[in-house]
Design a protein around this motif. Structure first.
Motif, mmCIF file in Angstrom:
data_model
loop_
_atom_site.group_PDB
_atom_site.id
_atom_site.type_symbol
_atom_site.label_atom_id
_atom_site.label_comp_id
_atom_site.label_asym_id
_atom_site.label_seq_id
_atom_site.Cartn_x
_atom_site.Cartn_y
_atom_site.Cartn_z
ATOM 1 N N PHE A 4 0.865 -1.181 0.000
ATOM 2 C CA PHE A 4 0.000 0.000 0.000
ATOM 3 C C PHE A 4 0.899 1.228 0.000
ATOM 4 C CE2 PHE A 4 -2.482 -3.326 2.122
ATOM 5 C CZ PHE A 4 -3.626 -3.311 1.349
ATOM 6 N N LEU A 5 0.841 1.990 -1.098
ATOM 7 C CA LEU A 5 1.680 3.166 -1.267
ATOM 8 C C LEU A 5 0.835 4.367 -1.634
ATOM 9 C CD1 LEU A 5 4.504 1.560 -3.452
ATOM 10 C CD2 LEU A 5 4.526 1.932 -0.975
ATOM 11 N N VAL A 23 -6.190 1.394 -6.422
ATOM 12 C CA VAL A 23 -4.846 0.835 -6.204
ATOM 13 C C VAL A 23 -4.781 0.070 -4.883
ATOM 14 C CG1 VAL A 23 -3.621 2.496 -7.658
ATOM 15 C CG2 VAL A 23 -3.972 3.020 -5.256
ATOM 16 N N PHE A 24 -5.519 0.501 -3.878
ATOM 17 C CA PHE A 24 -5.544 -0.220 -2.604
ATOM 18 C C PHE A 24 -6.387 -1.492 -2.729
ATOM 19 C CE2 PHE A 24 -4.560 3.488 0.540
ATOM 20 C CZ PHE A 24 -3.402 3.770 -0.159
ATOM 21 N N ARG A 25 -7.508 -1.407 -3.462
ATOM 22 C CA ARG A 25 -8.336 -2.607 -3.666
ATOM 23 C C ARG A 25 -7.553 -3.672 -4.425
ATOM 24 N NH1 ARG A 25 -12.237 1.093 -5.449
ATOM 25 N NH2 ARG A 25 -12.264 0.087 -7.494
ATOM 26 N N SER A 26 -6.709 -3.270 -5.369
ATOM 27 C CA SER A 26 -5.941 -4.271 -6.121
ATOM 28 C C SER A 26 -4.930 -4.973 -5.214
ATOM 29 C CB SER A 26 -5.260 -3.648 -7.341
ATOM 30 O OG SER A 26 -4.260 -2.747 -6.953
ATOM 31 N N VAL A 27 -4.356 -4.253 -4.257
ATOM 32 C CA VAL A 27 -3.451 -4.887 -3.302
ATOM 33 C C VAL A 27 -4.234 -5.864 -2.423
ATOM 34 C CG1 VAL A 27 -1.886 -4.515 -1.345
ATOM 35 C CG2 VAL A 27 -1.829 -2.958 -3.313
ATOM 36 N N ASP A 32 -5.435 -11.496 -1.381
ATOM 37 C CA ASP A 32 -6.628 -12.301 -1.086
ATOM 38 C C ASP A 32 -7.201 -11.960 0.294
ATOM 39 O OD1 ASP A 32 -8.631 -14.125 -1.747
ATOM 40 O OD2 ASP A 32 -7.590 -15.774 -0.723
ATOM 41 N N ILE A 33 -7.286 -10.672 0.577
ATOM 42 C CA ILE A 33 -7.856 -10.207 1.841
ATOM 43 C C ILE A 33 -9.343 -9.941 1.634
ATOM 44 C CG2 ILE A 33 -7.847 -8.348 3.558
ATOM 45 C CD1 ILE A 33 -4.827 -8.030 2.988
ATOM 46 N N GLN A 34 -10.168 -10.735 2.289
ATOM 47 C CA GLN A 34 -11.622 -10.617 2.187
ATOM 48 C C GLN A 34 -12.214 -9.820 3.342
ATOM 49 O OE1 GLN A 34 -13.111 -12.001 -0.576
ATOM 50 N NE2 GLN A 34 -11.017 -12.482 -1.154
ATOM 51 N N GLU A 35 -11.612 -10.003 4.503
ATOM 52 C CA GLU A 35 -12.108 -9.338 5.704
ATOM 53 C C GLU A 35 -11.025 -8.397 6.213
ATOM 54 O OE1 GLU A 35 -14.892 -10.743 9.328
ATOM 55 O OE2 GLU A 35 -13.119 -11.962 8.994
ATOM 56 N N LEU A 36 -11.404 -7.167 6.516
ATOM 57 C CA LEU A 36 -10.456 -6.151 6.950
ATOM 58 C C LEU A 36 -10.436 -6.049 8.469
ATOM 59 C CD1 LEU A 36 -11.484 -3.345 4.442
ATOM 60 C CD2 LEU A 36 -9.571 -4.947 4.236
ATOM 61 N N LEU A 88 -15.541 -4.744 2.663
ATOM 62 C CA LEU A 88 -15.934 -3.829 1.598
ATOM 63 C C LEU A 88 -17.244 -4.331 1.000
ATOM 64 C CD1 LEU A 88 -12.574 -3.283 -0.324
ATOM 65 C CD2 LEU A 88 -13.541 -1.943 1.547
ATOM 66 N N ASP A 89 -18.069 -3.411 0.492
ATOM 67 C CA ASP A 89 -19.265 -3.851 -0.209
ATOM 68 C C ASP A 89 -18.888 -4.265 -1.635
ATOM 69 O OD1 ASP A 89 -19.113 -1.516 -1.771
ATOM 70 O OD2 ASP A 89 -20.815 -0.546 -0.809
ATOM 71 N N ALA A 90 -19.863 -4.676 -2.418
ATOM 72 C CA ALA A 90 -19.610 -5.181 -3.769
ATOM 73 C C ALA A 90 -18.964 -4.143 -4.683
ATOM 74 C CB ALA A 90 -20.913 -5.688 -4.392
ATOM 75 N N GLU A 91 -19.148 -2.863 -4.393
ATOM 76 C CA GLU A 91 -18.567 -1.795 -5.209
ATOM 77 C C GLU A 91 -17.228 -1.302 -4.658
ATOM 78 O OE1 GLU A 91 -22.048 -1.574 -4.405
ATOM 79 O OE2 GLU A 91 -22.291 -2.651 -6.305
ATOM 80 N N GLY A 92 -16.684 -1.976 -3.648
ATOM 81 C CA GLY A 92 -15.391 -1.590 -3.100
ATOM 82 C C GLY A 92 -15.455 -0.418 -2.145
#
Length: 146
Positions: A4-5, A23-27, A32-36, A88-92
């Motif tokens: 994360f940059l 860019v953060f969602r792609s990281v 493979d992080i599903q739950e934050l 995150l919801d379905a729209e990120g």
């Protein structure tokens, strides 16, 4: 890249949601992080956001202490009492809850700030001030980016 940059500021919508920068969602996807796991920072008025590995890192640190020691109890109070799981919801988008707002002072915008293995949620002006203070502190110590 799986770090994360950078930093991005996004507006909170009328339903209290904010889009996590692409860019953060792609990281998150690459890791493979599903739950934050969201944790109130120990120093700054910011919320740290990462995967379960962020929580595990703190729990490993707690586990090397005597479980009844003041240090272990303080860490648990901060790590467990100051943390929540979110998705995150379905729209990120992330819901900007009272947990986040009350600790950070966030109102209408969120600054997403990369911190390598996690990112932080900041009130934008507080982030700019903290970043300027960090830059000034390094300058006063004679340190410059290399």
């Amino acid at each position: 890249m799986d770090r994360f940059l950078s930093n991005v500021t996004n507006r909170i919508d009328t339903k209290g949601r904010v889009s996590v920068p692409a860019v953060f969602r792609s990281v998150l996807a690459r890791r493979d992080i599903q739950e934050l796991y969201c944790l109130q920072d120990f120093v700054f008025p910011a919320v740290n956001v990462g995967g379960p590995d962020l929580l595990e890192r703190y729990e490993r640190q707690i586990s090397v202490e005597d479980p009844f020691s003041p240090l272990a109890n303080e860490m648990s109070l901060l790590v467990h009492g100051g943390g929540v799981f979110m998705k995150l919801d379905a729209e990120g988008r992330l819901m900007v809850t009272d947990f986040i707002r009350d600790f950070t002072g966030i109102t209408s915008e969120v600054a997403f700030v990369g911190r390598a293995d996690h990112f932080q949620l900041w009130q934008p002006q507080a982030f700019l001030e903290a970043q300027a203070a960090a830059r000034q502190a390094r300058k006063l110590r004679g340190l410059r980016p290399q």
